[in-house]
Design a protein around this motif. Structure first.
Motif: not given
Ligand code: ADP
Length: 428
Positions: A124-127, A130, A292
């Motif tokens: 899902p979103t924000d998992s 990336s 986010r």
């Molecule tokens: P997705 O691709 O699933 O939507 P992301 O990988 O982009 O999620 O992560 C969401 C946000 O959380 C990003 O801004 C990322 O930099 C931040 N983030 C991910 N892992 C961590 C972590 N361990 N500590 C702090 N921030 C994190």
């Protein structure tokens, strides 16, 4: 009393396998450096002693395998140290992938065995998709592999501006501040930040991209053995789920990493159970991943477009060009919204061709549009062509029939045909 300016510098000591999670404040950058030990940011080791400057709003984690002390300068939105992370399970995945790359490298010719892992990250979103993609790529690059990064997330892409799917080889661990180098990515333009606007077009573009990569791999044993890491969208319901299956199939993924959702994982395990060459692996979502909201996402998209033209720290100087209306050939793909079923005779299906090209006359709606510059040499090649870059319409003068647009550099455009989607950007 002291008259020195108050210092905001502080030290943070990290025990082994802990991470310092930080959200940079919205209006000021943050400086950070490694004092002792070793640490990495999303898979990329940070150099000792050197101050790194993180732009406002960035969210990241400094992780250490063996312990480290870092120094932080500036105020943050939030920051804390976490001793529970899924990093061990992530690096174990890396080790498995690494072994598969070695096996592929040792296999001769163009056989199936010479193909390294094709990893697709879903959830899902924000998992943290990336972020995990980035770690796997950086760890692989650190060991000398040149894996291909494929980003299918048209909402928050990390290779180029939103609205695109793209691929690029990763030759060095990804810079924690600069991100992925924008050298020469292979980019296809969907034009919208959600595939729902034109699902068929999205599928066509995914196929084109996969096809080109397949061809490149056939002629390049090194990138073939290194394989790919594919990042996907957070849309995992209904059509979103269908598009995931489509991507898994189209790229012939061999490893599916599912982040943070049991249901998705069991659904995928079920549909893929007859494919013995596909492993579906469930991974824990990191507690550090920051959610986010829609507004933040919109802001991030807008920043990505700004970064494309002006650079991360205003270090690029885009060029303003004036053209005659008659010089521009602009097309839209998909010919607008389909007729509603209720407006059709009973039993008839809406007939709009989702990949139909419609020429666009210069009109007010183009103002502030971000258009893609296609490599196509003929209009009928537009759908299947990748794009060279983007321009941004800054002024339209209907009296003198002239249009002003911003391009990343001076000189004539690398292609004649422009594609309009729904990307609009207002310079802040
Ligand atoms: P997705 O691709 O699933 O939507 P992301 O990988 O982009 O999620 O992560 C969401 C946000 O959380 C990003 O801004 C990322 O930099 C931040 N983030 C991910 N892992 C961590 C972590 N361990 N500590 C702090 N921030 C994190």
């Amino acid at each position: 009393g002291s008259t020195a300016a108050p210092t905001t510098i502080r030290q943070v000591k990290l025990e082994k396998e802990c991470e310092f999670r930080v959200e940079v404040s919205p209006d000021a950058p943050l400086r950070l450096r490694l004092l002792t030990g070793t640490a990495e940011i999303f898979g990329t080791e940070i150099p000792p002693e050197i101050w790194l400057t993180f732009p406002p709003r960035l969210k990241c984690a400094v992780f250490t395998w063996y312990g480290a002390t870092i120094e932080v300068d500036g105020t943050t939105e939030t920051d804390y140290t976490a001793d529970e992370t899924p990093m061990i399970s992530y690096v174990n995945v890396h080790a498995v992938l690494d072994a598969r790359r070695n096996r592929a490298k040792a296999s001769p010719g163009n056989s199936d065995a010479s193909q390294g892992p094709r990893v697709i990250v879903v959830g899902p979103t924000d998992s943290g998709k990336s972020t995990l993609s980035r770690m796997l790529l950086s760890w692989a690059a650190k060991q000398g592999w040149k894996p291909t990064f494929v980003d299918l997330d048209i909402g928050q892409g990390s290779i180029t501006i939103p609205g695109c799917i793209a691929a690029t080889p990763i030759e060095l661990p990804i810079d924690p501040v600069e991100g992925i180098p924008l050298d020469m990515p292979l980019v296809y333009f969907h034009g919208h930040t959600t595939p729902g606007v034109n699902v068929d077009l999205y599928k066509v573009l995914v196929k084109e991209l996969a096809h080109i990569l397949e061809r490149q791999f056939a002629g390049n044993a090194e990138s073939r053995a290194a394989g790919m890491v594919i990042n996907t969208m957070g849309w995992i319901e209904s059509i979103g789920y269908e598009l995931l299956l489509h991507a898994i199939d189209t790229f012939n993924a061999t490893v599916v990493l599912v982040l943070g959702q049991e249901k998705l994982c069991s659904m995928l395990k079920d549909v893929l159970k007859n494919k013995s060459d596909v492993d579906v692996v469930k991974l824990q979502k990191s507690g550090g991943v920051v959610s986010r909201n829609a507004k933040f996402r919109q802001k991030t998209r807008s920043h990505r477009i700004r970064e494309y033209f002006y650079g991360l720290s205003n270090d690029l100087s885009p060029h303003s060009n004036v053209a005659n209306f008659s010089d521009l050939c602009i097309y839209r793909i998909g010919g607008g919204p389909q007729a509603p079923r209720s407006a059709l005779p009973i039993g008839a299906e809406p007939a709009a061709d989702p990949t139909r090209l419609t020429p666009v006359n210069i009109n007010r709606d183009l103002l502030h549009s971000v258009l893609a510059v296609s490599f196509a040499e003929e209009p009928d090649e537009i759908i299947s062509s990748n794009v060279a870059g983007f321009i941004w319409i800054t002024n339209i003068d209907f009296e003198s029939k002239k249009i002003t647009c911003l391009a990343p550099s001076a000189g004539s455009l690398p292609g004649k045909y422009l594609i309009q989607g729904s990307l609009i950007w207002y310079e802040p």
